[in-house]
Design a protein around this motif. Structure first.
Motif: not given
Ligand SMILES: Cc1ncc(COP(=O)(O)O)c(C=O)c1O
Length: 379
Positions: A171-175, A192-196
């Motif tokens: 899973l990826v989070v965007y901001c 969520f890890r930093p690369d996510q």
């Protein structure tokens, strides 16, 4: 001497209460130049004033108030001062402060309808106002929180539950790089890890660049990852920039990605015409963070999360332990706020909002926000 008790007689309660109110009114109505706007002290100085073991014997209320006046209250920002411009805090309102006193004096616990129907109904009424102001449908749901950080975390947890359920490292989070740090913190807390977390560049007006967002999502999909959550800002902390909400709404809808708008700072501008225009598209988001303790002039703590499809918020958080089955309102309309967030025991953050809005009327809040826009226009 009898066994010490924690209950006070009526006269003592009144005396302590009146004295405290008098001291507060004196403090809040001091001349502006009476004391510095911000005064601080070293940890050592303050520990010397306040440290030490808890007293075994009672301390007189008047003595305690004097100590507060001497050792505690001078060492904080006077954020009610017209010359106070640091960061975001406002001054709160007096009816709102009395709301906090009432909630605390009666020890309101607004987790279940069965134990707190009246305060729960106040919270529902306040949430209805907020929904209407931002253009959300009536079947949206929400809860008042301690602040914007808690609201952002609630949104991300809700999105993950609603879209995928179990946590996954795909899973990826965007901001944007201008997003508030509470977004990254929420992601970290939720695993969520930093690369996510993709931190994307902004344009010349400090708004999230949608071309960069689309490119990042496409690259993630090609690499077998799953875009989950876009956190847009409606009033970024450093510049007040509003990300392109309409366009973000379309991008997310096309891809089945959850759009969250962090309107902690700017959201209540929606009650004024100029604000509503600036925030167009906020109503398309799957969830919105609002912070009444910012631009709705409430005292700390007071945040809010709203979720467009209200059932998603309840489904994300509802777990009913056996011992609470009887306290829970069983009719669907009887909202148990413990089902809508991470807290079980929780005070009424809504009472102060409700009281201060009733006391001054919405027009007064709109005028205060309009005055801010006038100042911006004249800057
Ligand atoms: C845009 C934005 N989001 C979230 C927050 C965090 O809110 P809180 O301090 O209420 O946790 C802030 C705080 O300044 C903010 O400006």
């Amino acid at each position: 001497m009898g066994t010490p008790s924690l209950w006070l007689d009526r006269e003592t309660m009144r005396r302590l209460g009146y004295r405290t109110i008098d001291a507060l009114v004196e403090r809040l109505s001091r001349p502006w130049d009476a004391t510095p706007i911000v005064r601080t002290a070293t940890p050592e100085e303050l520990a010397a004033r306040l440290g030490g073991p808890a007293p075994e014997e009672p301390v007189d209320g008047a003595v305690l108030l004097e100590r507060l006046e001497r050792d505690v209250l001078p060492f904080m920002a006077r954020n009610e001062h017209p010359g106070y411009f640091a960061y975001i805090p406002g001054c709160g309102t007096w009816p709102g402060a009395l709301g906090d006193l009432i909630a605390s004096a009666l020890n309101m616990d607004v987790g279940s309808w069965g134990l707190s129907a009246g305060p729960s109904a106040v919270e529902l009424a306040v949430l209805d106002w907020f929904k209407e102001w931002i253009g959300y449908p009536r079947d949206a749901a929400g809860i008042l929180t301690s602040g914007g950080s808690a609201a952002n975390m609630t949104a991300l947890a809700c999105a993950r539950e609603a879209v995928v359920g179990a946590m996954s490292d795909r899973l990826v989070v965007y901001c944007a790089d201008q997003a508030h740090s509470s977004i990254a913190r929420a992601a970290r807390i939720l695993g969520f890890r930093p690369d996510q977390v993709r931190v994307l560049p902004v344009d010349a007006r400090s708004r999230l660049r949608t071309d960069a967002l689309v490119a990042a999502m496409e690259a993630d999909v090609r690499a077998g990852r799953e875009p989950l959550f876009v956190a847009a800002a409606a009033g970024s902390t450093s510049t007040g920039a509003v990300d392109p909400l309409q366009e973000l709404g379309e991008i997310c809808r096309e891809r089945g990605v959850w759009l969250h708008v962090d309107a902690a700072y700017g959201g209540f501008a929606a009650i004024a015409e100029r604000g509503r225009a600036a925030l167009a598209g906020m109503e398309l988001a799957d969830s919105v963070t609002l912070d009444p303790h910012k631009w709705l002039y409430q005292s700390f703590e007071c945040g809010c999360i709203l979720v467009r499809k209200g059932h998603q918020l309840r489904e994300a958080f509802e777990i009913v332990p056996d011992y609470l089955k009887d306290a829970k309102g069983m009719v669907l309309r009887e909202v148990n706020f413990a089902d809508y967030g991470m807290q079980l025991s929780r005070t009424s953050h809504a009472l102060k909002v409700w009281l201060s809005l009733q006391h001054f009327g919405l027009a007064a809040f709109r005028a205060a926000i309009d005055r801010c826009f006038d100042l911006i226009d004249g800057a």
